[in-house]
Design a protein around this motif. Structure first.
Motif, PDB file in Angstrom:
ATOM      1  N   LEU A 172       0.828  -1.206   0.000  1.00  0.00           N
ATOM      2  CA  LEU A 172       0.000   0.000   0.000  1.00  0.00           C
ATOM      3  C   LEU A 172       0.864   1.258   0.000  1.00  0.00           C
ATOM      4  O   LEU A 172       0.601   2.206  -0.751  1.00  0.00           O
ATOM      5  N   LEU A 173       1.905   1.275   0.817  1.00  0.00           N
ATOM      6  CA  LEU A 173       2.790   2.437   0.877  1.00  0.00           C
ATOM      7  C   LEU A 173       3.586   2.604  -0.413  1.00  0.00           C
ATOM      8  O   LEU A 173       3.848   3.733  -0.855  1.00  0.00           O
ATOM      9  N   SER A 174       3.947   1.492  -1.036  1.00  0.00           N
ATOM     10  CA  SER A 174       4.659   1.565  -2.305  1.00  0.00           C
ATOM     11  C   SER A 174       3.781   2.195  -3.385  1.00  0.00           C
ATOM     12  O   SER A 174       4.238   3.047  -4.166  1.00  0.00           O
ATOM     13  N   ARG A 222       9.164  11.221   0.808  1.00  0.00           N
ATOM     14  CA  ARG A 222       9.811  10.000   1.261  1.00  0.00           C
ATOM     15  C   ARG A 222       8.787   9.109   1.957  1.00  0.00           C
ATOM     16  O   ARG A 222       8.139   9.539   2.922  1.00  0.00           O
ATOM     17  N   VAL A 223       8.631   7.900   1.451  1.00  0.00           N
ATOM     18  CA  VAL A 223       7.736   6.917   2.050  1.00  0.00           C
ATOM     19  C   VAL A 223       8.585   5.765   2.562  1.00  0.00           C
ATOM     20  O   VAL A 223       9.217   5.042   1.772  1.00  0.00           O
ATOM     21  N   VAL A 224       8.645   5.598   3.876  1.00  0.00           N
ATOM     22  CA  VAL A 224       9.499   4.577   4.491  1.00  0.00           C
ATOM     23  C   VAL A 224       8.829   3.202   4.337  1.00  0.00           C
ATOM     24  O   VAL A 224       7.672   3.024   4.718  1.00  0.00           O
ATOM     25  N   PRO A 225       9.530   2.223   3.770  1.00  0.00           N
ATOM     26  CA  PRO A 225       8.945   0.878   3.599  1.00  0.00           C
ATOM     27  C   PRO A 225       8.594   0.252   4.943  1.00  0.00           C
ATOM     28  O   PRO A 225       9.186   0.566   5.983  1.00  0.00           O
ATOM     29  N   SER A 226       7.645  -0.668   4.917  1.00  0.00           N
ATOM     30  CA  SER A 226       7.236  -1.357   6.137  1.00  0.00           C
ATOM     31  C   SER A 226       6.775  -2.766   5.783  1.00  0.00           C
ATOM     32  O   SER A 226       6.191  -2.996   4.716  1.00  0.00           O
TER      33      SER A 226
END
Length: 460
Positions: free
Chosen positions: A177-179, A197-201
């Motif tokens: 979803l964040l990707s 910047r979207v930090v992967p999780s």
């Protein structure tokens, strides 16, 4: 010598004694008379006080009775007014619910004209030969985009208020979803010279994936809109059985007295970007709040004027395999591949949409045949001498659904013709039915590039 009773010697003493007794009797009688007089006066005074008290009691009782009657009349009037207010409130609530239900159910019809206009505009743009013509069509496209966004947001709010949107909670992988979120907003951040910047999780959460994605889309869009320089950061923090998804920006910030107002409909803060790609309508945070409430998640806000804002969404963490999210279709480098000469049947009961769609796909070198229902399908097959290569079908037809029409074509032609269902119905029930039938789904208003890419994919 003993004296007799009539002895003259004893008479003076007796007389003196009698005189003394008579004086005492007279004195007692006088005292008795005075006491009797006082007693009579006391009785008379006591009777007067009792009568006065009796009269006062009667007067008070009358006043109490009058006040009681007045109070009773006032209470009855108050009850009547309360009943009238309750009736008015119920009437207003029924009217509001009816309005909300109307908007929630009328989305298909309301979006149809915009869909037809977008398709016609795309066809018009392709025949323009001058820069001025392309500039004018771009201006109209931006106006349509704004109208479409506003209408879709109003429909979203109406559906949420009407309670027709029921969360479909499942296990969701935040990583994917964040990707998707990063890919969707990277062009806008680049356009505004902002660092997104979207930090992967790798964490999994329990939520409705589509509703959560809509929440984060609105929060990131809002952050980009109010950030002139710096960056927007999206990250995840762990809180035992909960996780917090944070959207942090270095924008203008929000005054404390506006922390509640920003969730009102059509509220727009100062310093919003003016670019059409990030233009705001003041409905994003209102939708976020409704979605959060529907999901039972928590939303927090921290902000300081001049230093930026942080929105946090708290939701339960879970374990297990996630259900896959629907993947957006990617455009092919050569979008015309497979389209040339393809026979595409467009089935739609709205003549404007039907003709606009046919006109557009003809520009892509397809043979478009617009029909309104299945009664014309046999004639099309007879004239062409073969089954169509692709079906482009509206979901809500005059007689049955688009799925019924597709099944009938398959049965009539004896082959499973590739098909796309196009609808302005955003309900999850419709989406589930189309998915269960294994048919591709596009929601109106459809972007022409998206339609063209999906058609090329199915015709390969």
């Amino acid at each position: 010598m003993r004296h007799s009773a009539l002895d003259p010697a004893s008479t003076p003493d007796l007389q003196a004694r009698i005189a003394e007794l008579e004086q005492r009797v007279a004195k007692l009688e006088k005292i008795n008379s005075v006491l009797i007089d006082r007693a009579e006066r006391a009785v008379d005074n006591g009777q007067g006080s009792a009568f006065s008290l009796f009269q006062t009691a009667i007067g008070l009782e009358r006043q109490v009775r009058e006040r009681t009657c007045q109070l009773s009349r006032t209470l009855r009037r108050l009850e009547q007014v309360n009943a009238e207010l309750a009736d008015a409130k119920n009437l207003a609530e029924r009217a509001s619910r009816a309005k909300t239900r109307f908007l929630a159910q009328a989305g298909h019809d309301l979006l149809q004209p915009l869909y037809a206009a977008r398709l016609t505009l795309s066809a018009l743009d392709e025949v323009q030969t001058s820069d001025e013509g392309h500039r004018l069509t771009l201006r109209v496209e931006r106006a349509l985009f704004t109208s479409e966004s506003l209408l879709k947001s109003l429909l979203d709010i109406s559906q949420l208020d009407a309670g027709v949107v029921i969360p479909q909670v499942s296990t969701v992988a935040l990583g994917q979803l964040l990707s998707d979120l990063a890919n969707d907003f990277a062009p806008i951040a680049h356009l505004r010279n902002l660092d997104l910047r979207v930090v992967p999780s790798s964490v999994h959460v329990s939520t409705d994936p589509l509703m959560l994605k809509r929440i984060l889309q609105n929060l990131v869009s809002n952050a980009l809109r109010y950030t002139e320089k710096g960056r927007v950061l999206v990250g995840v923090r762990h809180r035992h059985d909960w996780i917090r998804i944070e959207v942090i920006d270095t924008g203008s910030g929000i005054p404390k007295d506006q922390h509640c107002a920003i969730f009102d409909e059509f509220h727009r803060g100062k310093g919003a970007a003016s670019e059409p790609e990030v233009v705001g309508l003041g409905l994003g945070l209102s939708i976020v709040q409704r979605l959060i409430r529907a999901l039972g998640h928590r939303l927090a806000l921290e902000s300081e004027v001049g230093r930026g804002s942080k929105f946090s969404v708290e939701l339960p963490r879970t374990e297990g395999l996630p259900l896959p999210l629907a993947q957006p279709f990617e455009d092919h480098p050569s979008q015309g591949r497979g389209l040339s000469g393809a026979l595409v049947v467009v089935i739609d009961n709205d003549s404007a949409v039907r003709e606009a769609t046919a006109e557009l796909i003809k520009r892509w070198d397809c043979k478009a045949v617009p029909i309104c229902d299945l009664s014309e399908m046999e004639e099309v097959v007879a004239q062409r001498g073969r089954a169509p290569d692709l079906l482009l079908v509206d979901y809500h037809l005059d007689h049955g659904s688009g799925l019924d029409a597709i099944a009938a074509v398959h049965a009539s032609c004896g082959v499973d013709v590739p098909a796309i269902v196009v609808t302005a119905d955003y309900s999850e029930e419709t989406e589930a039915r189309v998915a269960a039938a294994g048919i591709e789904l596009l929601r109106k208003p459809v972007k022409p590039a998206e339609l063209r890419a999906l058609m090329a994919h199915l015709l390969e």
